[in-house]
Design an enzyme around this catalytic site. Sequence first.
Site, PDB file in Angstrom:
ATOM      1  N   CYS A   2       0.838  -1.191   0.000  1.00 19.06           N
ATOM      2  CA  CYS A   2       0.000   0.000   0.000  1.00 19.06           C
ATOM      3  C   CYS A   2       0.882   1.252   0.000  1.00 19.06           C
ATOM      4  CB  CYS A   2      -0.937   0.104   1.198  1.00 19.06           C
ATOM      5  SG  CYS A   2      -2.090  -1.256   1.318  1.00 19.06           S
ATOM      6  N   TRP A  74      -2.574  -2.780  -1.630  1.00 23.35           N
ATOM      7  CA  TRP A  74      -2.227  -4.197  -1.769  1.00 23.35           C
ATOM      8  C   TRP A  74      -3.096  -4.893  -0.724  1.00 23.35           C
ATOM      9  CZ3 TRP A  74      -0.195  -8.177   1.239  1.00 23.35           C
ATOM     10  CH2 TRP A  74       0.256  -9.290   0.535  1.00 23.35           C
ATOM     11  N   GLU A 486      17.662 -17.478  -7.643  1.00 28.44           N
ATOM     12  CA  GLU A 486      17.255 -16.125  -8.008  1.00 28.44           C
ATOM     13  C   GLU A 486      16.699 -16.087  -9.438  1.00 28.44           C
ATOM     14  OE1 GLU A 486      16.529 -13.539  -6.550  1.00 28.44           O
ATOM     15  OE2 GLU A 486      16.750 -11.901  -7.961  1.00 28.44           O
ATOM     16  N   LYS A 490      12.923 -14.897 -10.365  1.00 26.96           N
ATOM     17  CA  LYS A 490      12.624 -13.837 -11.341  1.00 26.96           C
ATOM     18  C   LYS A 490      11.604 -14.331 -12.344  1.00 26.96           C
ATOM     19  CE  LYS A 490      13.725 -11.065  -9.778  1.00 26.96           C
ATOM     20  NZ  LYS A 490      14.377 -11.026  -8.516  1.00 26.96           N
TER      21      LYS A 490
HETATM   22  O1  M6R Z   1      12.899  -4.982   0.282  1.00 21.58           O
HETATM   23  P1  M6R Z   1      13.420  -6.336   0.572  1.00 21.58           P
HETATM   24  O2  M6R Z   1      14.733  -6.604  -0.073  1.00 21.58           O
HETATM   25  O3  M6R Z   1      13.465  -6.651   2.041  1.00 21.58           O
HETATM   26  O4  M6R Z   1      12.368  -7.322  -0.085  1.00 21.58           O
HETATM   27  C1  M6R Z   1      12.464  -8.705   0.082  1.00 21.58           C
HETATM   28  C2  M6R Z   1      11.554  -9.421  -0.887  1.00 21.58           C
HETATM   29  O5  M6R Z   1      10.224  -9.080  -0.666  1.00 21.58           O
HETATM   30  C3  M6R Z   1      11.912  -9.104  -2.336  1.00 21.58           C
HETATM   31  O6  M6R Z   1      13.240  -9.405  -2.617  1.00 21.58           O
HETATM   32  C4  M6R Z   1      11.008  -9.915  -3.300  1.00 21.58           C
HETATM   33  O7  M6R Z   1      11.291 -11.274  -3.188  1.00 21.58           O
HETATM   34  C5  M6R Z   1      11.187  -9.412  -4.727  1.00 21.58           C
HETATM   35  N1  M6R Z   1       9.911  -9.272  -5.366  1.00 21.58           N
HETATM   36  C6  M6R Z   1      11.995 -10.329  -5.564  1.00 21.58           C
HETATM   37  O8  M6R Z   1      12.154  -9.868  -6.863  1.00 21.58           O
END
Ligand code: M6R
Length: 613
Positions: A2, A74, A486, A490
Site C-alpha cells: 500500500c 495491496w 534467483e 525472477k
Molecule cells: O525490500 P526487501 O529486499 O526486504 O524485499 C524482500 C523481498 O520481498 C523481495 O526481494 C522480493 O522477493 C522481490 N519481489 C523479488 O524480486
Amino acid sequence: MCGIVAYIGSREAYPILIKGLRRLEYRGYDSAGVALLNKGNLSVYKKEGKVAVLEDFAKNHDIAGNIGIGHTRWATHGVPCDRNAHPHLSNSHRLAIIHNGIIENYASLKAELETRGYVFESDTDTEVLLNLIEDIQKEEKRTIEEAVRVALNEVVGAYAIVVIDKNEPDKIIAARKGSPLVIGIGQNEFFVASDASPIIEYTNNVVYLNDEEFAVLNRNGQLDIKTLGNLEKTPYIQKLEMDLEKIEKGGYEHFMLKEIYEQPQVILDCMRGRMNAEQGWIKLGGVNEYATRINNAKRIIITACGTSWHSGLIGEYLIEELARVPVEVEYASEFRYRNPIVTQNDVVLAISQSGETADTLSAIQIAKERQALIYGICNVIGSSIAREAHAGSYTHAGPEIGVASTKAFTVQVTILTLMALQLAQSKGTISQSRLRTILYEMEQVPEKVKQTLKLDVKIKEIAAKYFEAKNFLYLGRGLAFPIALEGALKLKEISYIHAEGYPAAEMKHGPIALIDENMPVVFIATNKSAHEKIVSNIQEVKARKGKVIAIILEGDETIKGLADDYIEVPDTDELLSPLVAIVPLQLLSYHIALMRGCNVDQPRNLAKSVTVE
Ligand code: M6R
C-alpha cells in the site's frame, strides 16, 4: 504494501495525489482512491484496479480542494474491490483515513463498535480503526489529533495513517508504527507519503516520523510531532538526496529493464570510495565503526527475504570461504518465530532493498533484544531497518521501482563481497596478493556486466523458443546455486511460469523425475571449480531429453557442444561470478514475461515492499 500520499496547503491537492500515487503504485495496485476536502465537503473517489482507472473515473467529478489524501492498495483484509478501497469514511462521514499496515486486533474492536451501533461498509481493518477514532472523538469530546492518539494506544499492529476531519479543515494528522512515512515540508504546505518519491519535486526538506509518533500538519505551516504517550518532539528536518530523474523510466519501456541496464553504474557507485585495488584496501564505514565486535564475532547470521535472502546465501559462501567465520542464512519470517539462539557474540546482517520488510525488521528486533550486533545492508536511505541497525552499509542503487528486484540484488552481493574481503583482511585469512587480485577483478565487473547486457538480442531469441513452457528448472552448484534460485524467482514472479531453483547435484534426489522433452533446464555453469560436475549434470538432463539452456563462460566449448542453447558471459574471478551470471537470467525472465503478455513491473498479487507479516 500500500502506498499513501497526502497534501495540505494552497495548491490543488488532486494532481499532487495522483502523481504521487502513480509513483507509489509499485507498493500495491489492487485499487486506488482519493479523498478531497473542499469548502466543508468531503469527496471520496475510489476504484478497484490501477491508478489509471481511478483517474479515468475522477475526471468526471469535482476534484477541487487544497487538502487531500490518496491510497494505492495491496489487499490484506478483504478482496480488491471498490468497497474495500481506501480512503474509508467514518460512520458520520466526518472523517476519512488512508492506511498502510495491519490492525491485528481489529476483530475485537469491530465487535465492540458494532455493539455500539457502528455499521461497516468494508471488510477492512482500516475502517474499524477510523470508527474507533470517531467514537473516541464523539464520546470523549476530543480534538481529532487527541482522538487519533488515544485510538492508536488501543490498537495492536502496524500502520502508517493519515486522517482528515471535515470539521477541522486546516489540519491533517499522520502517524506511524512499523510502516514507513515521510513528511515533506514546503512553504506553508505539507506533503506526506510512504516514500519520498511523491514529494521530491516540491521540496527536499523532510521529516521521517519514528514509530509511535504522530504529526499534526497545520495549513499555517506549523508542524507538531508528539509520541503516542503525548510527549512533544522537535521535528528533525533532513535534506532529501533523491534525484527525480532516477524515479522516471528514462526512455526504457519498463522500470525493470531500466534497472537491469543500470547495473554497471550502480555496482560502480556501490564500490566507489570503499575499495582500492592498487593500494589493497577495503573500507566499509559500518564495519570500521564496529571492527572489534565484527572481527571477533563467533558467528554471522544473515537474515532476509526473497531476493535479498538469495544474496545472503552468496554472502554465506563468500564470508566462509574468505574470512572463515561460520555463517547461517535464515529466512527472516522463520527466524522471528522460532526462538532462535542469538548472543552478544553474534553479528546479524539484515539485507533488504526497501529496508521496510516487516519480517526482516522483526527478526532484527529479536536479535537486538538478545544483544547481537545488527548490521543493515539496505538500499533505501533512512528506512526502518537502516535506522534500527547499529551499523550498516547502504547499497546506493537509487530507487528500485520494478517489483522484481534486479539491481538491488547485484549491489547487495557487491557489499557482501567487500565485507567478506574486509573481514578476511582483518583476520589475516587472505594474502595481500589474493586480495589485490580480487579487487582488480571487482573493478572490471561493471564493464563485464555491460558486455553481458549486449547479449540481450540473443537472450530474446532464446526467450522466444521457450516462453510457452509450463515449467522451468534452474540448476547450479556452489556460488551458482543461489543464482539458480534467483533466476527461478525472477521467472516465476513476472511470467507466472512455475520455476524451481535447485542445487545441481540434488537433481538426482528428486527433480530429475520431472525431466522430459518439455522441460527447459537452465544450468548456471559459470564457476570453473564445478565445471566437470556440472557437465555430468547436463549429460543427465540430456539423457532424459530435457532442453538445456546453459549460462557459460566465454569459450566453454564442452558445454556449447551439449546445450540446446547457451549464453556466453565474460570470465571473472569465480568469487565474483554471481555478479555477472545473474544478468542473463534477469533478461531471460523479462523477455519471457513480455512475450506472455505479463505486466513485468507490476506482477499480479505482489508488492514491492512487504510491510505485513
Ligand atoms: O525490500 P526487501 O529486499 O526486504 O524485499 C524482500 C523481498 O520481498 C523481495 O526481494 C522480493 O522477493 C522481490 N519481489 C523479488 O524480486
